[in-house]
Design a protein around this motif. Structure first.
Motif, PDB file in Angstrom:
ATOM      1  N   GLU A  86      29.265-128.247  15.408  1.00  0.00           N
ATOM      2  CA  GLU A  86      28.751-126.878  15.548  1.00  0.00           C
ATOM      3  C   GLU A  86      28.152-126.602  16.920  1.00  0.00           C
ATOM      4  O   GLU A  86      28.336-125.545  17.499  1.00  0.00           O
ATOM      5  CB  GLU A  86      27.695-126.593  14.475  1.00  0.00           C
ATOM      6  N   ARG A  87      27.419-127.584  17.478  1.00  0.00           N
ATOM      7  CA  ARG A  87      26.725-127.343  18.755  1.00  0.00           C
ATOM      8  C   ARG A  87      27.584-127.622  19.979  1.00  0.00           C
ATOM      9  O   ARG A  87      27.251-127.186  21.071  1.00  0.00           O
ATOM     10  CB  ARG A  87      25.463-128.213  18.862  1.00  0.00           C
ATOM     11  N   THR A  88      28.667-128.425  19.806  1.00  0.00           N
ATOM     12  CA  THR A  88      29.448-128.809  20.996  1.00  0.00           C
ATOM     13  C   THR A  88      30.957-128.585  20.854  1.00  0.00           C
ATOM     14  O   THR A  88      31.655-128.509  21.857  1.00  0.00           O
ATOM     15  CB  THR A  88      29.251-130.306  21.328  1.00  0.00           C
TER      16      THR A  88
ATOM     17  N   ASP B  86      20.545-140.822  15.165  1.00  0.00           N
ATOM     18  CA  ASP B  86      20.207-139.854  14.130  1.00  0.00           C
ATOM     19  C   ASP B  86      20.927-138.533  14.425  1.00  0.00           C
ATOM     20  O   ASP B  86      20.375-137.640  15.073  1.00  0.00           O
ATOM     21  CB  ASP B  86      18.680-139.671  14.121  1.00  0.00           C
ATOM     22  N   THR B  87      22.174-138.450  14.000  1.00  0.00           N
ATOM     23  CA  THR B  87      22.961-137.242  14.238  1.00  0.00           C
ATOM     24  C   THR B  87      23.893-137.025  13.053  1.00  0.00           C
ATOM     25  O   THR B  87      23.884-137.799  12.091  1.00  0.00           O
ATOM     26  CB  THR B  87      23.757-137.368  15.565  1.00  0.00           C
ATOM     27  N   SER B  88      24.700-135.961  13.119  1.00  0.00           N
ATOM     28  CA  SER B  88      25.662-135.728  12.044  1.00  0.00           C
ATOM     29  C   SER B  88      26.925-135.107  12.628  1.00  0.00           C
ATOM     30  O   SER B  88      26.869-134.434  13.656  1.00  0.00           O
ATOM     31  CB  SER B  88      25.066-134.789  10.990  1.00  0.00           C
TER      32      SER B  88
ATOM     33  N   GLY C 143      19.196-130.954  28.576  1.00  0.00           N
ATOM     34  CA  GLY C 143      20.356-130.274  28.002  1.00  0.00           C
ATOM     35  C   GLY C 143      20.321-128.762  28.057  1.00  0.00           C
ATOM     36  O   GLY C 143      21.269-128.118  28.502  1.00  0.00           O
ATOM     37  N   ARG C 144      19.192-128.191  27.618  1.00  0.00           N
ATOM     38  CA  ARG C 144      19.124-126.730  27.545  1.00  0.00           C
ATOM     39  C   ARG C 144      19.179-126.101  28.935  1.00  0.00           C
ATOM     40  O   ARG C 144      19.795-125.064  29.151  1.00  0.00           O
ATOM     41  CB  ARG C 144      17.842-126.312  26.832  1.00  0.00           C
ATOM     42  N   GLU C 145      18.506-126.764  29.910  1.00  0.00           N
ATOM     43  CA  GLU C 145      18.512-126.257  31.293  1.00  0.00           C
ATOM     44  C   GLU C 145      19.910-126.359  31.896  1.00  0.00           C
ATOM     45  O   GLU C 145      20.380-125.447  32.577  1.00  0.00           O
ATOM     46  CB  GLU C 145      17.512-127.064  32.159  1.00  0.00           C
TER      47      GLU C 145
ATOM     48  N   ALA D 198      32.777-129.238  28.582  1.00  0.00           N
ATOM     49  CA  ALA D 198      31.447-129.824  28.411  1.00  0.00           C
ATOM     50  C   ALA D 198      30.862-129.522  27.042  1.00  0.00           C
ATOM     51  O   ALA D 198      30.159-130.341  26.455  1.00  0.00           O
ATOM     52  CB  ALA D 198      30.507-129.314  29.488  1.00  0.00           C
ATOM     53  N   ASN D 199      31.154-128.334  26.565  1.00  0.00           N
ATOM     54  CA  ASN D 199      30.593-127.861  25.294  1.00  0.00           C
ATOM     55  C   ASN D 199      31.389-126.599  24.962  1.00  0.00           C
ATOM     56  O   ASN D 199      31.610-125.765  25.843  1.00  0.00           O
ATOM     57  CB  ASN D 199      29.104-127.525  25.501  1.00  0.00           C
ATOM     58  N   MET D 200      31.829-126.474  23.725  1.00  0.00           N
ATOM     59  CA  MET D 200      32.665-125.322  23.365  1.00  0.00           C
ATOM     60  C   MET D 200      31.976-124.007  23.715  1.00  0.00           C
ATOM     61  O   MET D 200      32.606-123.061  24.179  1.00  0.00           O
ATOM     62  CB  MET D 200      33.007-125.385  21.863  1.00  0.00           C
TER      63      MET D 200
HETATM   64  O1  UT7 Z   1      29.117-131.804  32.331  1.00  0.00           O
HETATM   65  C1  UT7 Z   1      27.774-131.470  32.143  1.00  0.00           C
HETATM   66  C2  UT7 Z   1      27.250-132.256  30.989  1.00  0.00           C
HETATM   67  N1  UT7 Z   1      26.199-131.706  30.215  1.00  0.00           N
HETATM   68  C3  UT7 Z   1      26.285-130.613  29.450  1.00  0.00           C
HETATM   69  O2  UT7 Z   1      27.220-129.875  29.473  1.00  0.00           O
HETATM   70  C4  UT7 Z   1      25.151-130.349  28.528  1.00  0.00           C
HETATM   71  C5  UT7 Z   1      24.818-128.916  28.357  1.00  0.00           C
HETATM   72  N2  UT7 Z   1      23.947-128.751  27.208  1.00  0.00           N
HETATM   73  C6  UT7 Z   1      24.426-128.744  25.962  1.00  0.00           C
HETATM   74  O3  UT7 Z   1      25.619-128.844  25.728  1.00  0.00           O
HETATM   75  C7  UT7 Z   1      23.440-128.545  24.842  1.00  0.00           C
HETATM   76  O4  UT7 Z   1      22.186-128.217  25.374  1.00  0.00           O
HETATM   77  C8  UT7 Z   1      23.318-129.799  23.922  1.00  0.00           C
HETATM   78  C9  UT7 Z   1      24.595-129.993  23.139  1.00  0.00           C
HETATM   79  C10 UT7 Z   1      23.007-131.032  24.728  1.00  0.00           C
HETATM   80  C11 UT7 Z   1      22.192-129.573  22.946  1.00  0.00           C
HETATM   81  O5  UT7 Z   1      22.453-128.393  22.181  1.00  0.00           O
HETATM   82  P1  UT7 Z   1      21.318-127.283  21.976  1.00  0.00           P
HETATM   83  O6  UT7 Z   1      21.880-126.272  21.078  1.00  0.00           O
HETATM   84  O7  UT7 Z   1      20.886-126.859  23.376  1.00  0.00           O
HETATM   85  O8  UT7 Z   1      20.196-128.079  21.243  1.00  0.00           O
HETATM   86  P2  UT7 Z   1      18.677-128.292  21.680  1.00  0.00           P
HETATM   87  O9  UT7 Z   1      18.583-129.200  22.854  1.00  0.00           O
HETATM   88  O10 UT7 Z   1      18.046-126.945  21.760  1.00  0.00           O
HETATM   89  O11 UT7 Z   1      18.138-129.051  20.422  1.00  0.00           O
HETATM   90  C12 UT7 Z   1      18.068-128.459  19.119  1.00  0.00           C
HETATM   91  C13 UT7 Z   1      17.667-129.527  18.125  1.00  0.00           C
HETATM   92  C14 UT7 Z   1      16.498-130.383  18.606  1.00  0.00           C
HETATM   93  O12 UT7 Z   1      15.697-130.685  17.489  1.00  0.00           O
HETATM   94  P3  UT7 Z   1      14.331-129.887  17.206  1.00  0.00           P
HETATM   95  O13 UT7 Z   1      13.491-130.128  18.416  1.00  0.00           O
HETATM   96  O14 UT7 Z   1      14.734-128.446  17.042  1.00  0.00           O
HETATM   97  O15 UT7 Z   1      13.833-130.524  15.954  1.00  0.00           O
HETATM   98  C15 UT7 Z   1      17.152-131.646  19.100  1.00  0.00           C
HETATM   99  O16 UT7 Z   1      16.300-132.772  19.017  1.00  0.00           O
HETATM  100  O17 UT7 Z   1      18.759-130.437  17.955  1.00  0.00           O
HETATM  101  C16 UT7 Z   1      18.302-131.777  18.134  1.00  0.00           C
HETATM  102  N3  UT7 Z   1      19.388-132.591  18.609  1.00  0.00           N
HETATM  103  C17 UT7 Z   1      20.264-133.205  17.782  1.00  0.00           C
HETATM  104  N4  UT7 Z   1      20.365-133.233  16.451  1.00  0.00           N
HETATM  105  C18 UT7 Z   1      21.352-133.951  15.901  1.00  0.00           C
HETATM  106  C19 UT7 Z   1      19.733-132.877  19.890  1.00  0.00           C
HETATM  107  N5  UT7 Z   1      20.811-133.668  19.912  1.00  0.00           N
HETATM  108  C20 UT7 Z   1      21.161-133.894  18.604  1.00  0.00           C
HETATM  109  C21 UT7 Z   1      22.178-134.626  17.981  1.00  0.00           C
HETATM  110  N6  UT7 Z   1      22.251-134.621  16.642  1.00  0.00           N
HETATM  111  N7  UT7 Z   1      23.104-135.323  18.679  1.00  0.00           N
END
Ligand code: UT7
Length: 330
Positions: free
Chosen positions: A40-42, A32-34, A222-224, A259-261
């Motif tokens: 936008e997030r990565t 369930d993603t888009s 992820g957030r941590e 890892a993430n933009m």
């Molecule tokens: O090499 C090290 C590897 N790891 C990393 O670098 C990860 C570092 N963390 C991140 O890059 C970011 O934390 C993520 C990309 C993993 C997540 O982005 P975020 O902006 O921190 O999102 P979030 O975890 O705060 O989640 C926001 C919302 C949540 O929904 P609710 O609870 O607000 O309804 C998530 O469930 O986005 C949801 N979400 C998604 N939605 C659509 C999480 N993953 C996805 C997804 N598609 N793939």
């Protein structure tokens, strides 16, 4: 402060990316993603996926052969092979030994370094140590990852982030002022469970329950991880610059772990390096863990973004928790 004289230099690079492209649109059918959310997030648009029968050793060997050809180095001349990987083909023996056999590098010692996404800089520093101590003349440093084999394809938070790929460099004793000016590695095991595979080792061995709850696959807070990444990359960047006797104004190209933009932008902002001096390819490959930096280095060279005498700055963080940085003069 004057820059220290480098002990080793990278004489050639190579990379391997599998042909198969997995787009965000295809992922929309799996979880369930888009495409819009992922971009936008990565910053990721697509990533590469290795074929089922290709492992980390084979990917690494393909990158290594290119680097070795460019360095005019024969397999028998390599003294040590250090492989950074979080996705070993087997738990025993090391992926480095499998890669050594594939290359026919019969005179080398070969071993793996397990430092996740920081692994390339850890391995480069290990190679520097071997050469500086006179134990080796030619080192091969390979970072190779088949992340598609360890991600949970039902977890939308992680499966959209990672991709497969490998990068390799040939390292020799520095002859002039070009080479590795400084490096800095750190870790904090207290943060191990931010990004980990809870089961599948000897402590929680693989069994039906593990397979059922998928705890042998990657789990991430992820957030941590995001917050720790921003903090630790800033610290690593400062330390390596200071050890090199340089400031960010001396840096021609910043090569951050991809890892993430938004995480890529953090060390650039911290060191006041404009984004046009930051190498980015996360849009095409996602996060290939330890391989992001050598892949980026190889692409940057190919694109003519690095000239003789340029100072480069690589910064990484990853599971462990680990973080690392290196400054090179090309
Ligand atoms: O090499 C090290 C590897 N790891 C990393 O670098 C990860 C570092 N963390 C991140 O890059 C970011 O934390 C993520 C990309 C993993 C997540 O982005 P975020 O902006 O921190 O999102 P979030 O975890 O705060 O989640 C926001 C919302 C949540 O929904 P609710 O609870 O607000 O309804 C998530 O469930 O986005 C949801 N979400 C998604 N939605 C659509 C999480 N993953 C996805 C997804 N598609 N793939």
């Amino acid at each position: 402060m004057k820059s220290p004289k480098p002990l080793v230099e990278i004489v050639a690079t190579g990379r391997y990316l599998p042909d198969r492209v997995l787009t965000n649109f295809e992922l929309q059918k799996l979880v369930d993603t888009s495409d819009a959310w992922i971009r936008e997030r990565t910053g990721i648009r697509e990533r590469r996926i290795a074929p089922p029968d290709m492992g980390a050793a084979e990917m690494g060997a393909r990158a290594a052969r290119i680097a070795m050809d460019r360095a005019w180095v024969h397999p028998g001349e390599i003294d040590v092979i250090v492989v950074a990987t979080a996705t070993p083909d087997r738990l025993l023996p090391s992926t480095a030994c499998d890669l050594q056999a594939l290359l026919g590098a019969g005179n080398a010692a070969a071993y793996d370094v397990s430092a996740a996404c920081s692994g390339f800089i850890y391995a480069l520093q290990a190679a520097e140590g071997h050469i500086a101590a006179g134990r080796a003349e030619i080192a091969l440093v390979v970072a190779t990852e088949k992340m598609s084999g360890i991600v949970d394809w039902t977890d939308r938070q992680t499966c959209v982030l990672f991709g497969d790929g490998a990068g390799a460099v040939v390292v020799r004793k520095a002859t002039e002022s070009s080479g590795l000016l400084s490096s800095y590695i750190r870790s904090d095991g207290n943060l191990a469970e931010l990004l980990w595979r809870p089961a599948g080792g000897v402590r929680v061995p693989m069994d039906a329950a593990v397979l059922d709850d998928r705890s042998h696959l990657v789990r991430m807070a992820g957030r941590e991880v995001f917050k720790s990444a921003v903090r630790s990359m800033a610290e690593a960047a400062d330390q390596a610059l200071m050890k090199a006797g340089l400031t960010s104004e001396d840096i021609a190209l910043l090569i951050p772990h991809q890892a993430n933009m938004r995480i890529i932008e953090a060390p650039a902002k911290h060191t006041s390096i404009p984004l046009d001096k930051v190498f980015v390819n996360i849009d095409r490959y996602g996060n290939t863990s330890s391989a992001t930096i050598p892949i980026a280095l190889d692409e940057a060279l190919e694109q003519g973004r690095i000239r003789r005498g340029d100072r480069l700055h690589a910064v990484a963080f990853g599971a462990g928790y680990t973080w690392a940085s290196a400054v090179l003069r090309w």
